[in-house]
Structure formats: C-alpha cells, structure tokens
Design a protein around this motif. Sequence first.
Motif, PDB file in Angstrom:
ATOM      1  N   CYS A  21       2.402 -58.599 -12.238  1.00 36.42           N
ATOM      2  CA  CYS A  21       3.647 -58.302 -12.940  1.00 36.42           C
ATOM      3  C   CYS A  21       3.421 -58.514 -14.443  1.00 36.42           C
ATOM      4  O   CYS A  21       2.853 -59.533 -14.846  1.00 36.42           O
ATOM      5  CB  CYS A  21       4.728 -59.238 -12.406  1.00 36.42           C
ATOM      6  N   CYS A  24       5.816 -61.917 -15.410  1.00 33.05           N
ATOM      7  CA  CYS A  24       5.550 -63.281 -14.921  1.00 33.05           C
ATOM      8  C   CYS A  24       4.111 -63.462 -14.449  1.00 33.05           C
ATOM      9  O   CYS A  24       3.721 -64.560 -14.085  1.00 33.05           O
ATOM     10  CB  CYS A  24       6.523 -63.640 -13.797  1.00 33.05           C
ATOM     11  N   CYS A  37       7.378 -57.366 -10.609  1.00 31.57           N
ATOM     12  CA  CYS A  37       7.600 -57.905  -9.263  1.00 31.57           C
ATOM     13  C   CYS A  37       9.097 -57.784  -8.930  1.00 31.57           C
ATOM     14  O   CYS A  37       9.916 -57.562  -9.825  1.00 31.57           O
ATOM     15  CB  CYS A  37       7.133 -59.357  -9.205  1.00 31.57           C
ATOM     16  N   CYS A  40      11.432 -59.951 -11.175  1.00 30.64           N
ATOM     17  CA  CYS A  40      11.559 -59.470 -12.560  1.00 30.64           C
ATOM     18  C   CYS A  40      12.297 -58.137 -12.600  1.00 30.64           C
ATOM     19  O   CYS A  40      12.987 -57.842 -13.574  1.00 30.64           O
ATOM     20  CB  CYS A  40      10.182 -59.380 -13.227  1.00 30.64           C
TER      21      CYS A  40
HETATM   22 ZN    ZN Z   1       7.463 -60.843 -12.298  1.00 31.98          ZN
END
Ligand code: ZN
Length: 243
Positions: A21, A24, A37, A40
Amino acid sequence: MQAVLRAACRAAADLLFPRNCVHCAGPVETGSYQYLCPACTRALQFCEPPACKTCGYPYFGSVIAPRECPHCAELEPVFDKGKTLFLAKGPGRSLLHALKYHQGFYILKDLTRMLKETPHFKEFLSGAILVPVPLHPTKLRERGFNQSEHLAHTLLQNSDARAVEPLLLRSEFTHSQTHLDRKDRLQNVKNAFALSATANLMNDTYYILVDDVFTTGSTLNACARTLRTAGVTHLRAVAIGHG
Ligand SMILES: [Zn+2]
Ligand SMILES: [Zn+2]
C-alpha cells in the motif's frame, strides 16, 4: 488464452512480490485498488457532490443554503468551473506523492479504476481538450516527466475528452509554493505562464486545465489567465487532489 496466462503470471508475481500500500506500506492482497489496502481505501475521501463549483471541495453534511467555500473565497477564479477527484490528505496525498516524487506511474492504474467509480468527474471532461499545467524546462529535466501530463493522458483514456494538448509553457522558474501563504502564491505564479508558439486555439471548443493538486488555485488561475488572454471562452479546471 493470453489473458489467462497474464492473470496466472500476475498471481505468481503477487505471491513472490506482494504489492504494498502506498500509504501504510502494508500488503495489498484484496480490495478495489492495487496500491491501496482496504483500510486506506476506506480512508480515501472522494470529492462527491454537492461540492464547491470552483474547486470541487465537498460540502460535508446537509446543504441548507449555498455556502461559500473557505478554499476559494479569495480566489476570484478566472475559469468557469472546477472539480477535484479526492482529498489530498492521508492516502490521497500518498498516491500523488508516489507519482510526483517516486515516479510511481503504477498509481495511474488505480486512478483509472477511480474514474470508473466517479461518473460525475468523468462527465465533467466530456468533449473537452485537456491542457496540462506545464513544468519549467529546468524542473522537467530534474524530474524527468510532468506529472500533470501523465494525469491528463489517463483522464483522456478513461473519459470522452477529445485530446491532450500542451498549449502552455512555463516561462518563469518559480520556487516551490509549499511554504508560501495565499498572497505570496498568487504573486509567485502571476506571470509564470505563456502560450506555446504552436498553440492553435479553437473558439467553439472548451478547454480544461489539468493539475495534480488544487491548493489555493493560484497556479490554475495563472494558467487560466493566459488562455483567456489568448481568447479561450469556455474554460474549466480539474485537479486530482484537493489539499
Ligand atoms: Zn494501507
Ligand atoms: Zn472552493
């Protein structure tokens, strides 16, 4: 057969090198996007209507009366209307940073998917000629690419826009706007743009300026002023991120 093979190769590659991601850095195994992800993705805020007609900032909550947008209260926009796709904070900011500072062209795939999910943004582009905000040649040499041009091409491929035309040049080198306040930003870019020598403007066409981020609108406004002076009547602006 080829598609099956490609899917099998991608599945194998994902096993060997799971995608991360951009926000993150966690693995992306499921969800709508390849580089965000699911957590997110949920945190990404799209600029859905009702929104400010100049910058696209959404009016959160119920709209009782037309409100003045705090982001463009002092802008005096030179373009007719503007739109942004998502808020450039958190995951939205990370997506745009990946493209601009780390040559993350892969995020354009996720942008394609996002455009499919936001018909109001796609419709806004219909029939228009897209004009990317240019970089100064020195900046272009340093970075190697103009992110707004790549974004404009992705918008073209995923909408009914007519073409991408780089009609503008950045004639003055301007320093980063990040640490400037609103007034200084306006001054910084006031005379930074010029019409390209090969530009061939059509009166009955509408043009849309394309930038990666709408912050105070001063860059888009300076570009808009150059096109207006050259005789463009129908003029809009879009940015992918608002922030
Ligand atoms: Zn993420
Ligand atoms: Zn606004």
